[in-house]
Design an enzyme around this catalytic site. Structure first.
Site, PDB file in Angstrom:
ATOM      1  N   CYS A  86       0.746  -1.191  -0.016  1.00  0.00           N
ATOM      2  CA  CYS A  86       0.044   0.004  -0.024  1.00  0.00           C
ATOM      3  C   CYS A  86       0.927   1.338   0.062  1.00  0.00           C
ATOM      4  CB  CYS A  86      -0.944  -0.029   1.237  1.00  0.00           C
ATOM      5  SG  CYS A  86      -2.252   1.064   1.103  1.00  0.00           S
ATOM      6  N   HIS A 203      -3.850  -5.580   1.161  1.00  0.00           N
ATOM      7  CA  HIS A 203      -2.984  -5.527   2.322  1.00  0.00           C
ATOM      8  C   HIS A 203      -3.219  -6.896   2.946  1.00  0.00           C
ATOM      9  CE1 HIS A 203      -2.622  -1.503   4.056  1.00  0.00           C
ATOM     10  NE2 HIS A 203      -3.565  -1.198   3.332  1.00  0.00           N
ATOM     11  N   GLU A 205      -1.283  -8.604   4.979  1.00  0.00           N
ATOM     12  CA  GLU A 205      -1.123  -8.725   6.646  1.00  0.00           C
ATOM     13  C   GLU A 205      -2.639  -8.638   7.204  1.00  0.00           C
ATOM     14  OE1 GLU A 205      -0.743  -5.881   4.709  1.00  0.00           O
ATOM     15  OE2 GLU A 205      -1.290  -4.132   6.028  1.00  0.00           O
TER      16      GLU A 205
END
Lengths: 240, 716
Positions: A86, A203, A205
């Site tokens: 990002c 994302h 994560e």
């Protein structure tokens, strides 16, 4: 295996990234302040999401001047694995480590939601083991994620298989309505020519544990870990 | 200094006597009202810190910055206590959605929340948006923040230690927001636009650095006290710290870093420049503490010291400018006893509160209702497209609701559920409000919104442990406003006692009126619940094949329902009622079903009634709902009363759960044990929202009306 996660003033996904590396993957991971410069102990450097320097001027425009970026550039030049998520992707683009530029989302609004992504290239260290054409589900959360490159560059990138992920519908079709931000050619992730520098707007994560509603992000982390353990030698087959 | 600190915004001079009536203690409460935020124990050595606050007037004149700085302010209230902010929520009230200004305000407020919350990396995990004509000139922006900290890291604003240095951290001081607290405590009028300079400008990037630096600082044993700079700036924070600590404080304005030349000491003391903190550390630790802030690239100045004389002393170099007892400035404002007078109540009933004699006089008979429309499918579609019921996704999508990777249940599916990393627990956060019921009968309304907020978190499988309240009212010197405030607080008190949940923090926002027109009484309640096992939580999502059951009464009232107002334009009606003992039993029943793993699908039946709640479940999960069986036959034969009243009427104490069909007897047993009604409504099946022989709407049609109705309104 040792990962570095770079913290710029205004980064805000660094702890989320460390959480996946340490608690989900069980790897060693350190936070590095943007004024640090020593990357020698690391196998992979991650630039996390957030708003480095407030994203003032333009996302990533100030962060590229942070002292650590010189080290990151050298690390990448030596073939080290560098990964921007990002805002980290935006910083890598501003720093010239990845081609293209980021514009504001087509809707001129911040967009936070789940999207579908088609794996365009499994020949990168970050998508190793993922079959081309496979559809992944991950969240996005950004205001400046409309990726742009000019026509000739795009053609060259496609020829070199530098387009890694594209926004798609749930069946893997690349459609306009599946594009959340107006990115050219639905591009969500790219790599450099050598393949060792990778940037993606979604994302991973945020989707590496079942309790968060999806685990496809873990696949990217696993691929990076495997590549790093193999001594991060890029294995791109260039047609040009 | 007295002008701002004795304003209602800072001193609560009108509301204080009423607020004392609210229950604020309980087995989990570590700190109640009085600190920057309330603190409750959530086990595992952790504490949750929570508060809600209004930023109504700034948002009325400058919606983007007004809302953004509202978020910034509530965040500081949390991390000033040593807790990491883990979630934000907002309750927003706007006027007539057809008015261009409403659209401007909505776009600006949502944009401001998105701008600030996303940048600081704290997820905005939900919230509420209500439209009602009474907010047309005076929108409401209430921001709630939740934080978590280990018990031993909690810091207070109690200054102590004679000679200890006082440091000002963060932003340089400018001329923005001077006397904002006084502005917040007067009615809006046509000239309010000119008060735009009283609205501050937010810098979320700086706030993010402040969060990290302050959370670093609280691990230092030499920190004594910390206080953010909010309303009334340096004056407010310095006097509060001294007053809380029972000491004095001396501030030398010459040491305050400034943004602009030529600021007078008065301007420095009253500036409401954002992103500033006041910190007291032990003498000798200042160099180390300043180095910590240097590392975060934050400005820090020693601007004063703690004294023993109980005075707030302001000087400019050698010149002494003011000496005022801290006790007088902070907490010394006179209290108003209230103006008395007859409230606007229509004689509603609160029962089951545990004390007898709480029944108000009999309600007046309402006007006859228009006949039930013949095409109920069309009614459902219209309701799904109405401003108050349509999907909030276009707004929630603009908020980063996932950062920090704790969000287990995202916005739009009931209360937010946040895992607590390092434990097996989760926290549920919900918000409740209903100004129409509060306007009809303040006491019932006060109880209603507390019950709704608790019901929200109960539907997530949580046990409510604490509430935070924001009381938005008009000019308290008007008898009917005062009576409404009194009634709402009384209803809240009864509900808190009946449900066993204390109020640990809150905020009062008065003078919400424009040109003499007051808003409807609008208490907004945030509820925090604890889920012992994160795997045993529930949300408003369906799975194909689930059986759907209603826990609680099937009967509901048309009066004050969204249906009555939106479809029939009927704004008055018979008195609303709430049975708090029934409410408690319904919540306990559903909590037990979730905790035992019988269900992970639960949603409360609120605005729009049964049909809209079923449709929302179906749309959120893209699974149809098919209602059949005895209740549908009864409905068609008029046994349950008016069909529209059952489908679209509203009442508290009702929850829909989704279960595996073979668990039906379990549900019946548990419901019987809690003495609550349980009716099998139907099942999750097909691609329609269908009530046999009564109503059928395809999911596609419903989605087309529901999904984007807010879009054109929230365009910035």
């Amino acid at each position: 295996m040792r990962f570095a996660v770079v913290v710029f003033p205004g980064s805000n996904c660094e702890l989320d990234t460390i959480h996946v590396l340490s608690n989900v993957l069980g790897e060693q991971a350190d936070l590095l302040w943007h004024q640090d410069t020593d990357l020698s102990p690391y196998d992979c450097v991650i630039l996390p999401g957030g708003f480095a320097h407030g994203d003032y001027l333009r996302a990533g425009a100030i962060a590229r001047f942070s002292p650590i970026m010189e080290s990151v550039t050298r690390f990448a030049g030596d073939g080290g694995l560098v990964w921007g998520i990002c805002n980290g992707f935006q910083v890598l683009v501003e720093a010239g480590l990845l081609p293209g530029a980021m514009m504001q989302n087509a809707g001129l609004r911040f967009v936070c939601r789940w999207v579908n992504l088609r794996v365009e290239s499994d020949a990168t260290p970050f998508t190793g083991g993922l079959t081309g054409g496979r559809v992944l589900r991950m969240p996005i959360a950004h205001h400046e994620g409309s990726y742009f490159v000019d026509g000739p560059t795009l053609a060259a990138m496609e020829a070199r298989r530098q387009i890694v992920l594209r926004y798609c519908d749930s069946d893997g079709a690349i459609t306009g309505s599946a594009n959340p931000n107006g990115s050219i050619s639905n591009i969500a992730a790219v790599c450099n020519e050598a393949g060792n520098v990778f940037g993606l707007m979604p994302h991973p994560e945020r989707c590496a544990e079942p309790i968060l509603g999806g685990t496809d992000g873990r696949l990217i982390f696993e691929a990076a870990r495997l590549a790093a353990s193999e001594g991060h030698r890029p294995r791109l087959a260039f047609s040009s | 200094m007295f002008g701002v600190l004795w304003s209602e915004h800072c001193s609560y001079k009108h509301s204080k006597p009423l607020l004392r009536r609210l229950p604020t203690t309980g087995p989990h409460v570590l700190m109640g009202p009085g600190e920057n935020a309330g603190v409750v124990d959530i086990g595992d050595g952790l504490a949750a810190v929570m508060k809600i606050e209004s930023h109504n007037h700034p948002s009325a004149v400058e919606p983007f910055q007004g809302a953004a700085t509202g978020v910034g302010g509530i965040l500081r209230d949390i991390f000033t206590m040593g807790a990491r902010p883990i979630a934000l929520m907002d309750a927003l009230c706007f006027g007539d959605p057809g008015v261009a200004r409403t659209q401007y305000l909505l776009g600006g407020v949502v944009g401001g929340i998105s701008f600030y919350g996303n940048c600081v990396g704290v997820p905005t995990v939900g919230g509420a948006i209500w439209f009602d004509p009474s907010y047309t000139g005076n929108p409401l922006v209430n921001a709630l923040c939740l934080g978590v900290a280990p018990h031993e890291r909690i810091v207070t604003a109690r200054a102590s230690g004679i000679g200890n240095p006082v440091l000002l951290i963060g932003s340089a001081t400018g001329r923005d927001g001077i006397a904002g607290a006084s502005f917040a405590s007067t009615e809006l009028n046509r000239d309010s636009e000119e008060r735009r300079p009283a609205v501050q400008v937010g810098n979320p990037f700086l706030e993010k650095l402040l969060i990290e630096a302050c959370l670093d600082l609280v691990t230092d044993p030499d920190i004594v006290a910390m206080q953010d700079l909010g309303a009334a700036g340096l004056t407010g924070s310095a006097s509060e710290m001294a007053e809380h600590g029972g000491c004095g404080i001396e501030i030398d304005v010459a040491w305050v870093s400034r943004r602009e030349e030529g600021m007078t000491p008065w301007e420095v003391m009253l500036s409401e420049s954002q992103e500033r903190m006041l910190v007291v550390v032990r003498k000798g630790a200042e160099a180390r503490v300043r180095a910590l802030f240097d590392r975060w690239e934050l400005r820090s100045d020693v601007i004063g010291r703690i004294t023993d004389d109980g005075l707030v002393r302001v000087c400019d170099g050698a010149a002494s400018l003011a000496e005022v007892p801290a006790k007088l400035l902070s907490g010394g404002a006179p209290e108003y006893a209230g103006v008395g007078g007859r409230g606007p109540g229509v004689g509603g009933r609160v029962t089951g509160a545990g004390e007898a004699g709480l029944v108000s006089p009999r309600p007046p008979t309402p006007d006859p209702w228009p006949p039930c429309p013949s095409d109920l499918g069309a009614v459902l579609l219209d309701l799904l497209a109405s401003p108050n019921l349509c999907s909030r996704r276009p707004v929630f999508d603009q908020y980063d609701h996932m950062v920090q990777t704790n969000t287990v249940v995202p916005p739009g599916r009931g209360a937010a559920v946040l895992r607590v990393k390092g434990t097996s627990k989760a926290l549920a956060l919900g918000i409740g409000g209903n100004s129409r019921v509060c306007a009809a009968d303040p006491r019932v309304g006060g109880a209603w919104v507390v019950a709704e907020a608790c019901r929200n978190v109960a539907c997530a499988g949580a046990r409510p442990v604490a509430l935070t309240d924001c009381l938005n009212f008009g000019d308290p010197e008007r008898p009917h406003v005062w009576a409404a405030l009194e009634g709402v607080v009384e209803g809240m008190r009864e509900a808190c006692l009946a449900l066993g949940v204390p109020i640990i923090s809150g905020n009062v926002s008065l003078y919400n009126e424009i040109e003499g027109e007051s808003i409807k009484p609008t208490p907004v309640i945030g509820a925090l619940g604890v889920i012992d096992d994160v795997e045993r939580h529930a949300s408003a999502t369906l799975q194909m094949g689930q059986a759907l059951w209603l826990i609680g009464p099937i009967e509901a009232a048309l009066d004050y329902s969204e249906y009555a107002i939106y479809i029939h334009g009927q704004t008055d009606g018979a008195a609303p009622t709430i049975d708090l003992d029934l409410e408690r039993r319904v919540q306990e029943c559903v909590h037990e079903l979730i905790a035992d793993g019988v269900t992970s699908t639960a949603t409360d039946v609120s605005e729009g009634g049964l049909a809209v709640s079923l449709a929302e479940l179906a749309l959120e999960s893209s699974v149809g709902v098919r209602c059949d069986g005895k209740w549908v036959d009864d409905l068609a034969h008029g046994v349950l009363g008016r069909i529209d009243s059952v489908l679209f009427g509203e009442a508290p104490s009702r929850i829909i759960v989704g279960i595996a069909e073979q668990q039906a007897s379990r549900v019946e047993q548990v419901a019987e044990r809690w003495s609550v009604a349980a009716v099998r409504l139907g099942e999750a099946k097909g691609e329609h929202i269908l009530v046999q022989n009564t109503l059928s709407v395809s999911l596609g049609e419903a989605r087309a009306r529901w999904e984007h109705a807010l879009d054109h309104l929230s365009e910035s």
